[in-house]
Scaffold this motif. Structure first.
Motif, PDB file in Angstrom:
ATOM      1  N   LEU A  98      44.801 -38.006  -2.437  1.00 36.13           N
ATOM      2  CA  LEU A  98      44.645 -37.578  -1.048  1.00 36.13           C
ATOM      3  C   LEU A  98      43.167 -37.493  -0.684  1.00 36.13           C
ATOM      4  CD1 LEU A  98      45.892 -36.636   1.586  1.00 36.13           C
ATOM      5  CD2 LEU A  98      45.986 -34.309   0.657  1.00 36.13           C
ATOM      6  N   GLN A  99      42.356 -37.020  -1.604  1.00 38.05           N
ATOM      7  CA  GLN A  99      40.917 -36.938  -1.354  1.00 38.05           C
ATOM      8  C   GLN A  99      40.320 -38.336  -1.184  1.00 38.05           C
ATOM      9  OE1 GLN A  99      38.320 -35.704  -4.594  1.00 38.05           O
ATOM     10  NE2 GLN A  99      37.316 -34.220  -3.214  1.00 38.05           N
ATOM     11  N   ILE A 100      40.762 -39.286  -2.025  1.00 38.19           N
ATOM     12  CA  ILE A 100      40.276 -40.666  -1.912  1.00 38.19           C
ATOM     13  C   ILE A 100      40.685 -41.266  -0.580  1.00 38.19           C
ATOM     14  CG2 ILE A 100      40.545 -42.997  -2.858  1.00 38.19           C
ATOM     15  CD1 ILE A 100      40.786 -41.682  -5.637  1.00 38.19           C
ATOM     16  N   ILE A 101      41.929 -41.035  -0.197  1.00 35.92           N
ATOM     17  CA  ILE A 101      42.428 -41.564   1.080  1.00 35.92           C
ATOM     18  C   ILE A 101      41.614 -41.029   2.240  1.00 35.92           C
ATOM     19  CG2 ILE A 101      44.380 -41.459   2.682  1.00 35.92           C
ATOM     20  CD1 ILE A 101      46.211 -41.672   0.237  1.00 35.92           C
ATOM     21  N   ARG A 102      41.340 -39.737   2.223  1.00 36.93           N
ATOM     22  CA  ARG A 102      40.549 -39.136   3.300  1.00 36.93           C
ATOM     23  C   ARG A 102      39.137 -39.709   3.320  1.00 36.93           C
ATOM     24  NH1 ARG A 102      41.646 -34.291   5.647  1.00 36.93           N
ATOM     25  NH2 ARG A 102      39.455 -33.682   5.430  1.00 36.93           N
ATOM     26  N   SER A 103      38.559 -39.912   2.140  1.00 39.14           N
ATOM     27  CA  SER A 103      37.179 -40.391   2.061  1.00 39.14           C
ATOM     28  C   SER A 103      37.053 -41.832   2.544  1.00 39.14           C
ATOM     29  CB  SER A 103      36.667 -40.273   0.626  1.00 39.14           C
ATOM     30  OG  SER A 103      36.631 -38.914   0.231  1.00 39.14           O
ATOM     31  N   LEU A 104      38.069 -42.633   2.268  1.00 41.57           N
ATOM     32  CA  LEU A 104      38.029 -44.028   2.697  1.00 41.57           C
ATOM     33  C   LEU A 104      38.485 -44.203   4.141  1.00 41.57           C
ATOM     34  CD1 LEU A 104      39.351 -45.846  -0.496  1.00 41.57           C
ATOM     35  CD2 LEU A 104      36.990 -45.596   0.273  1.00 41.57           C
ATOM     36  N   GLY A 105      38.932 -43.116   4.755  1.00 42.38           N
ATOM     37  CA  GLY A 105      39.277 -43.171   6.174  1.00 42.38           C
ATOM     38  C   GLY A 105      40.489 -44.031   6.484  1.00 42.38           C
ATOM     39  N   PHE A 106      41.532 -43.939   5.652  1.00 39.96           N
ATOM     40  CA  PHE A 106      42.708 -44.772   5.861  1.00 39.96           C
ATOM     41  C   PHE A 106      43.310 -44.582   7.241  1.00 39.96           C
ATOM     42  CE2 PHE A 106      42.794 -45.470   1.305  1.00 39.96           C
ATOM     43  CZ  PHE A 106      43.321 -46.749   1.220  1.00 39.96           C
ATOM     44  N   GLY A 107      43.268 -43.363   7.735  1.00 39.29           N
ATOM     45  CA  GLY A 107      43.885 -43.110   9.027  1.00 39.29           C
ATOM     46  C   GLY A 107      43.198 -43.825  10.173  1.00 39.29           C
ATOM     47  N   ASN A 108      41.925 -44.170   9.983  1.00 38.74           N
ATOM     48  CA  ASN A 108      41.155 -44.812  11.047  1.00 38.74           C
ATOM     49  C   ASN A 108      40.977 -46.319  10.838  1.00 38.74           C
ATOM     50  OD1 ASN A 108      40.689 -42.287  12.302  1.00 38.74           O
ATOM     51  ND2 ASN A 108      39.028 -41.881  10.833  1.00 38.74           N
ATOM     52  N   LEU A 109      41.353 -46.802   9.658  1.00 34.98           N
ATOM     53  CA  LEU A 109      41.151 -48.215   9.366  1.00 34.98           C
ATOM     54  C   LEU A 109      42.176 -49.071  10.093  1.00 34.98           C
ATOM     55  CD1 LEU A 109      40.409 -48.212   5.524  1.00 34.98           C
ATOM     56  CD2 LEU A 109      38.795 -48.560   7.382  1.00 34.98           C
ATOM     57  N   LYS A 110      41.692 -50.086  10.770  1.00 31.83           N
ATOM     58  CA  LYS A 110      42.565 -51.042  11.448  1.00 31.83           C
ATOM     59  C   LYS A 110      42.214 -52.449  10.983  1.00 31.83           C
ATOM     60  CE  LYS A 110      43.072 -48.189  15.590  1.00 31.83           C
ATOM     61  NZ  LYS A 110      42.892 -48.124  17.068  1.00 31.83           N
ATOM     62  N   PRO A 111      43.231 -53.295  10.779  1.00 35.65           N
ATOM     63  CA  PRO A 111      42.927 -54.655  10.316  1.00 35.65           C
ATOM     64  C   PRO A 111      42.082 -55.406  11.338  1.00 35.65           C
ATOM     65  CG  PRO A 111      45.275 -54.155  10.109  1.00 35.65           C
ATOM     66  CD  PRO A 111      44.663 -53.056  10.922  1.00 35.65           C
ATOM     67  N   PRO A 112      40.861 -55.807  10.994  1.00 37.00           N
ATOM     68  CA  PRO A 112      40.054 -56.605  11.919  1.00 37.00           C
ATOM     69  C   PRO A 112      40.590 -58.030  11.968  1.00 37.00           C
ATOM     70  CG  PRO A 112      38.894 -56.310   9.855  1.00 37.00           C
ATOM     71  CD  PRO A 112      40.161 -55.522   9.738  1.00 37.00           C
ATOM     72  N   PRO A 113      40.216 -58.816  12.984  1.00 37.16           N
ATOM     73  CA  PRO A 113      40.674 -60.200  13.027  1.00 37.16           C
ATOM     74  C   PRO A 113      40.169 -60.983  11.822  1.00 37.16           C
ATOM     75  CG  PRO A 113      39.166 -59.710  14.854  1.00 37.16           C
ATOM     76  CD  PRO A 113      39.335 -58.451  14.075  1.00 37.16           C
ATOM     77  N   PRO A 114      40.960 -61.936  11.320  1.00 33.96           N
ATOM     78  CA  PRO A 114      40.508 -62.734  10.176  1.00 33.96           C
ATOM     79  C   PRO A 114      39.252 -63.516  10.514  1.00 33.96           C
ATOM     80  CG  PRO A 114      42.855 -63.068  10.607  1.00 33.96           C
ATOM     81  CD  PRO A 114      42.288 -62.328  11.771  1.00 33.96           C
ATOM     82  N   PRO A 115      38.444 -63.859   9.505  1.00 36.78           N
ATOM     83  CA  PRO A 115      37.277 -64.711   9.745  1.00 36.78           C
ATOM     84  C   PRO A 115      37.699 -66.061  10.320  1.00 36.78           C
ATOM     85  CG  PRO A 115      37.184 -63.723   7.553  1.00 36.78           C
ATOM     86  CD  PRO A 115      38.540 -63.435   8.098  1.00 36.78           C
ATOM     87  N   PRO A 116      36.817 -66.754  11.026  1.00 36.59           N
ATOM     88  CA  PRO A 116      37.179 -68.037  11.656  1.00 36.59           C
ATOM     89  C   PRO A 116      37.743 -69.055  10.675  1.00 36.59           C
ATOM     90  CG  PRO A 116      35.054 -67.291  12.455  1.00 36.59           C
ATOM     91  CD  PRO A 116      35.439 -66.357  11.344  1.00 36.59           C
ATOM     92  N   GLU A 117      37.276 -69.043   9.428  1.00 39.63           N
ATOM     93  CA  GLU A 117      37.733 -70.027   8.451  1.00 39.63           C
ATOM     94  C   GLU A 117      39.214 -69.875   8.126  1.00 39.63           C
ATOM     95  OE1 GLU A 117      33.498 -69.905   8.450  1.00 39.63           O
ATOM     96  OE2 GLU A 117      34.966 -68.288   8.205  1.00 39.63           O
ATOM     97  N   GLU A 118      39.787 -68.699   8.424  1.00 39.36           N
ATOM     98  CA  GLU A 118      41.205 -68.485   8.133  1.00 39.36           C
ATOM     99  C   GLU A 118      42.095 -68.898   9.290  1.00 39.36           C
ATOM    100  OE1 GLU A 118      44.334 -64.901   7.028  1.00 39.36           O
ATOM    101  OE2 GLU A 118      42.195 -64.511   6.871  1.00 39.36           O
ATOM    102  N   HIS A 119      41.522 -69.064  10.470  1.00 43.07           N
ATOM    103  CA  HIS A 119      42.332 -69.367  11.641  1.00 43.07           C
ATOM    104  C   HIS A 119      43.083 -70.669  11.455  1.00 43.07           C
ATOM    105  CE1 HIS A 119      39.829 -66.653  14.518  1.00 43.07           C
ATOM    106  NE2 HIS A 119      40.587 -65.982  13.693  1.00 43.07           N
ATOM    107  N   LEU A 120      44.378 -70.632  11.620  1.00 46.05           N
ATOM    108  CA  LEU A 120      45.205 -71.816  11.509  1.00 46.05           C
ATOM    109  C   LEU A 120      45.743 -72.194  12.882  1.00 46.05           C
ATOM    110  CD1 LEU A 120      47.126 -70.972   8.248  1.00 46.05           C
ATOM    111  CD2 LEU A 120      45.222 -72.529   8.526  1.00 46.05           C
TER     112      LEU A 120
END
Length: 427
Positions: free
Chosen positions: A105-127
Motif C-alpha cells: 500500500l505504501q508503494i502504491i501511494r508513493s507511485l501515485g497509482f490513483g493519479n496515473l493515466k495511460p498516456p497516448p502511445p508513442p508515434p512509432e506504435e500507431h497502427l
C-alpha cells in the motif's frame, strides 16, 4: 519493522522494494532518488511522470518499450542500436516479489497509482485504422498487405545498414561460428537450394521472397527459373532492380503480389523462408494446401520459420505485436509438420537452427550500432530504438530456447509413393 502507510517513499526505493534481490543496475528517477549498485555498468534513468505512467499502466515489456521509445526512459551504458547487455541484466536478474500488504500500500501511494493515466502511445506504435476496424478479419488479404507494409516498407536504405549487402532478413546458417554474416547468408540460401535439389532448367516459387535473395541465388548458382512474390512493394522494387543489375532477367522475377494470387502451377520446388510466421496457425491448412496444389509430382518444399519450443500457438507478445510484427503468431514444429502432412505432402527432414538465429541477430545488432548515425537519418529515433531492442531481445530469446528456427523439408509423392529421389537426402 513497522511501516507507516501514510509515509511516501521515493520512486527508486519503491522499485527497489519490488525486487526480490534488489535492483541489479543503477536506477535514478525524476524525483532525484536512486537505488541499485553505484558502480553498475547499466544505469536506467526514469526522466518524467509520463515514463512512470507507461511503466505502470501497460503490461510487461510493452510499458518498458513505450517509455524507452518515447525518450522517457534512458539506458546509460548500453548503445541504443545494440542494448543486448542491458536486456540480459533486465531479463536475467530482475526478480519481482510481492511485499506485505502494508508495504505494498505504501508503494502504491508513493507511485501515485490513483493519479496515473495511460498516456497516448508513442508515434512509432500507431497502427492504421484498419487494425481497429477490421479486428475480426485477421489475415485477410487487405490486412496482411497493411501488416507487411507496416514492417517492411520502412526504408530500403535503413535495411541495407542493418542487414548488410545480402539484404537478407531471415536466419543465416553459419558454417563455423566465426563466419561473417555474408558468408552465413550465402550458406543459408545454398543449403535451401541443396535440400530442394535444384538443377538447371527447373522452376522454383519463392513465397515471401523479401528483397529476392533466394530468387537471385537460385538463378545465379543453379540455373533455375525463379518467381518470387512479396507483399512489400518496396522490397519488390529493390529486388527487381537487383535482378537487372546482376543480369538475371531471363531467369529471375519478383512480383509485388499476394502468394494466394499466384496462378502458375507445376513448380519443381517451392521455398517459404520466413513467411509462415505471418499467415496464422488457423490458416496452415489452406497455406500448405496451396503449396501442394502448386507443386508438380516429385516436387520438393522447404519451410523455414521461427517456432516455439512447444506446440501451443501464441501471439508474439505485446511489444513485438505493436511495434514490429503485427499479427505475428508462432507455434511448434510439431504442429507445422502435422499441417504439412495433412496437406498431402510427405515430410522427409526436420532441422533446428536456433543458435544460428542468435548469431544472425548479433550480426544485425552490430551493423545497427556501427551505422547508427546513418540509420537515424532514414527513420525516427523511436523506430531505430525499437529495432535495437527488438533484435537484442530476440537474440536473447533464441539463446535461451524461448524461440527456435526450423527447416521442414517435404516432397509431393505420386500415388504409389514414389518421389524420384533418395530416401535420405545427401546435402
Amino acid at each position: 519493522m513497522t511501516i507507516d502507510i501514510g509515509t511516501r517513499i521515493s520512486i527508486a526505493d519503491a522499485f527497489d522494494r519490488l525486487m526480490k534481490d534488489g535492483l541489479p543496475f543503477r536506477f535514478t528517477a525524476y524525483d532525484g532518488s536512486s537505488a541499485g549498485p553505484e558502480g553498475a555498468v547499466i544505469h536506467m534513468r526514469l526522466l518524467n511522470e509520463r515514463g512512470l505512467s507507461y511503466l505502470m499502466t501497460a503490461p510487461g515489456d510493452l510499458g518498458f518499450a513505450r517509455a524507452y521509445v518515447a525518450g522517457d526512459l534512458e539506458l546509460d551504458g548500453a548503445h541504443p542500436g545494440n542494448p543486448y547487455d542491458a536486456l540480459v541484466a533486465l531479463k536475467s536478474q530482475l526478480k519481482v516479489k510481492m511485499p506485505a500488504p502494508a508495504e505494498m500500500l505504501q508503494i502504491i501511494r508513493s507511485l501515485g497509482f490513483g493519479n496515473l493515466k495511460p498516456p497516448p502511445p508513442p508515434p512509432e506504435e500507431h497502427l492504421p485504422k484498419w487494425r481497429r476496424a477490421l479486428e475480426g478479419l485477421r489475415h485477410s488479404k487487405g490486412r496482411d498487405a497493411a501488416v507487411i507494409h507496416h514492417h517492411y516498407d520502412v526504408s530500403n536504405r535503413f535495411y541495407e545498414y542493418v542487414l548488410g549487402p545480402s539484404m537478407t532478413y531471415t536466419c543465416a546458417v553459419f558454417p563455423e561460428e566465426a563466419a561473417t554474416l555474408e558468408t552465413a547468408q550465402f550458406e543459408k540460401y545454398d543449403l535451401v537450394a541443396r535440400k530442394l535439389g535444384l538443377e538447371p532448367g527447373q522452376r522454383l516459387l519463392d513465397l515471401g521472397c523479401g528483397w529476392g535473395g533466394m530468387v537471385r541465388h537460385a538463378a545465379r548458382h543453379y540455373g533455375v527459373k525463379v518467381l518470387g512474390v512479396t507483399l512489400s512493394e518496396q522490397q519488390a522494387i529493390w529486388a527487381q532492380d537487383a535482378i537487372k543489375r546482376e543480369g538475371l532477367e531471363d531467369l529471375a522475377e519478383v512480383r509485388f503480389l499476394d502468394y494466394r494470387d499466384v496462378t502458375e502451377t507445376d513448380f519443381d520446388a517451392i521455398s517459404s523462408i520466413g513467411l509462415t510466421e505471418h499467415i496464422g496457425v488457423r490458416n496452415y491448412h489452406s497455406y500448405f494446401a496451396f503449396v501442394d496444389s502448386h507443386l508438380k509430382t516429385g516436387g520438393r518444399f522447404l519451410n523455414h520459420c521461427i517456432t516455439r519450443p512447444d506446440n501451443r500457438s501464441m501471439d508474439t507478445g505485446h511489444f513485438i505485436d505493436r511495434y514490429v510484427f503485427p499479427d505475428g503468431e508462432l507455434t511448434g514444429v510439431g504442429r507445422i509438420t502435422t499441417a504439412i502432412q495433412d496437406s498431402g505432402l510427405e515430410v522427409r527432414h526436420v532441422e533446428n537452427l536456433r543458435e544460428h538465429y542468435a548469431l544472425t541477430l548479433a550480426g544485425w545488432s552490430r551493423n545497427l550500432e556501427k551505422h547508427w548515425d546513418e540509420a537515424r537519418k532514414e527513420v525516427s529515433l523511436g523506430t531505430a530504438k525499437v529495432w535495437g531492442v527488438y533484435m537484442a531481445g530476440s537474440r536473447l530469446a533464441f539463446e535461451r530456447n524461448e524461440i527456435e528456427l526450423h527447416h521442414v523439408l517435404a516432397v509431393k509423392t505420386d500415388r504409389d509413393g514414389e518421389a524420384g529421389w533418395p530416401l535420405r537426402p545427401t546435402w
